[in-house]
Write an enzyme that holds these catalytic residues in place. Structure first.
Site, PDB file in Angstrom:
ATOM      1  CG  ASN A  91      -4.328  -1.309   6.045  1.00 30.03           C
ATOM      2  OD1 ASN A  91      -4.004  -0.283   6.071  1.00 30.03           O
ATOM      3  ND2 ASN A  91      -3.739  -2.293   5.486  1.00 30.03           N
ATOM      4  CD  GLU A 118      -0.165  -1.025   5.752  1.00 29.34           C
ATOM      5  OE1 GLU A 118       1.131  -0.562   5.607  1.00 29.34           O
ATOM      6  OE2 GLU A 118      -0.805  -1.222   4.867  1.00 29.34           O
ATOM      7  CG  ASP A 230      -4.741  -6.048   4.566  1.00 27.12           C
ATOM      8  OD1 ASP A 230      -5.172  -6.964   3.935  1.00 27.12           O
ATOM      9  OD2 ASP A 230      -4.075  -5.154   4.304  1.00 27.12           O
ATOM     10  CG  ASN A 232      -2.448  -8.150   2.185  1.00 29.08           C
ATOM     11  OD1 ASN A 232      -2.835  -7.438   1.361  1.00 29.08           O
ATOM     12  ND2 ASN A 232      -1.643  -7.559   3.125  1.00 29.08           N
ATOM     13  CG  ASP A 301      -9.154  -5.188   4.056  1.00 28.27           C
ATOM     14  OD1 ASP A 301      -8.414  -4.794   4.733  1.00 28.27           O
ATOM     15  OD2 ASP A 301      -9.348  -4.643   2.675  1.00 28.27           O
ATOM     16  CG  ASP A 330      -3.989   1.644   0.397  1.00 27.12           C
ATOM     17  OD1 ASP A 330      -4.343   1.507   1.530  1.00 27.12           O
ATOM     18  OD2 ASP A 330      -3.362   1.016   0.119  1.00 27.12           O
ATOM     19  CG  HIS A 331      -6.827  -1.756   2.899  1.00 28.56           C
ATOM     20  ND1 HIS A 331      -6.761  -2.899   2.784  1.00 28.56           N
ATOM     21  CD2 HIS A 331      -5.751  -1.157   2.570  1.00 28.56           C
ATOM     22  CE1 HIS A 331      -5.517  -3.217   2.375  1.00 28.56           C
ATOM     23  NE2 HIS A 331      -4.798  -2.091   2.312  1.00 28.56           N
TER      24      HIS A 331
END
Length: 343
Positions: A91, A118, A230, A232, A301, A330-331
């Site tokens: 991501n 994303e 991702d 989530n 992930d 952030d991933h």
DNA sequence: ATGGTCGGTGGCCGA
């Protein structure tokens, strides 16, 4: 066009004009297209001396404006590069801002197939050219500001499908499928869900249900299927900092865990857990709490594989180093290596 | 610490 004959000649190594002479009338546009396709997918080594001007030949990489010259020496790589396939998910949280890091990571890690989430760009803004120059074909499905998925590949991808086959939720670009050498690739960006009482959580659960029916209508567990992205959802207590604190929280909710259970029942397994049992290993850390510096995050992930692929899986790792680079997402990327027994 | 920081957008939203 006798592809095997051309493949044989180019594997041995020839100049373009030698190839043309040896093929005679068989050397035509389709032959040239094939050479460019090999070149574009990094399987063709092109050495150029500019008619003998250079003592040491220079290696010529493929770009959109590259041309093959008659005295270029070309050689088709044997299957070295695809003995093991390196497949990754990441991501990137905006492909535009992340492109420099993506390009340096591609050149360092040399993955064969990369599923991105994303991307946050419409298709006309997707950096196709830059990625092609780095040796990757791309298929992508984007929208303005939110979501957006893409698959990068050293090889041309087949059977590309954008979104769900029945067109459900087609305005949100969260699902992209393709295949390579019979391996079905499902790249997914599952909705985050916000809070338990939010309509967004209902949307997340509905999305997960649709994803399950998409998988079971398109494939069977006997097919080589890889579902990655991702997700989530942190599947287990060891995938979060504190299971108590996460009790009934979105991303660690019993209703989401039910989906994970259904994935397993259908025949998918978590590739990461084949190789790593310890907890406290995350793929996402909150920017706001400086989660990465404190190693407070979640493993959301994932790479899920059916049994036939699981047996060929040699490794699955989270690329923590990527997350400590300047201007990270952030991933972190998750990468697996799959033995390619399909010859 | 009910905060904080990113990224994209356009005068706040999503994560």
């Amino acid at each position: 066009m006798d592809l095997n004959k051309i493949r044989g000649l180019v594997k041995a190594g020839v100049t373009v004009s030698e190839l043309s002479n040896q093929l005679g009338a068989e050397f035509h546009q389709a032959t040239v297209s094939q050479l460019y396709q090999w070149w574009r997918s990094n399987r063709l080594v092109v050495e150029r001396t500019w008619g003998g001007i250079l003592d040491e030949p220079e290696l010529v990489g493929y770009t959109d404006s590259s041309c093959l010259l008659p005295d270029d020496r070309i050689q088709l790589q044997t299957q070295i590069a695809v003995e093991t396939l390196k497949i990754a998910t990441w991501n990137v949280n905006s492909i535009r801002i992340r492109l420099p890091l993506i390009l340096s990571w591609l050149s360092e890690q040399q993955p064969d197939i990369v599923c991105l989430q994303e991307t946050k760009v419409e298709d006309h803004q997707f950096p196709e050219q830059e990625l092609r120059e780095a040796g990757y074909n791309a298929v992508f499905s984007g929208q303005k500001s939110y979501n957006g998925v893409a698959i990068l590949s050293r090889f041309p991808l087949k059977e590309v499908q954008h979104g769900f086959q029945d067109g459900w939720d087609s305005e949100n670009k969260r699902l992209l499928m393709a295949s390579h050498e019979g391996i079905h690739i499902v790249n997914v960006y599952v909705p985050q869900g916000q809070t338990e009482d939010s309509p967004k959580f209902e949307y997340k659960l509905q999305f997960l249900q649709k994803l399950l029916s998409e998988l079971s209508s398109r494939f069977t567990a006997a097919d080589p299927v890889i579902v990655l992205g991702d997700i989530n959802i942190a599947p287990e207590a060891r995938d979060v900092v504190s299971a108590e604190a996460m009790q009934n929280k979105v991303s660690f909710h019993p209703r989401e865990h039910r989906f994970i259970e259904q994935l397993r029942e259908w025949g998918l397994q978590d590739a990461y857990r084949r190789f790593h049992q310890e907890g406290g290993k995350y793929s996402w850390w909150d920017f706001r709490t400086r989660g990465f510096e404190r190693n407070e995050g979640m493993r959301i992930d994932h790479i899920w594989v059916t049994e036939s692929l699981a047996e060929l899986c040699e490794a699955c790792d989270i690329d923590f180093d990527n997350r400590s680079q300047p201007k990270p997402s952030d991933h972190a990327p998750v990468i697996c290596r799959v033995k390619n027994d399909i010859r």
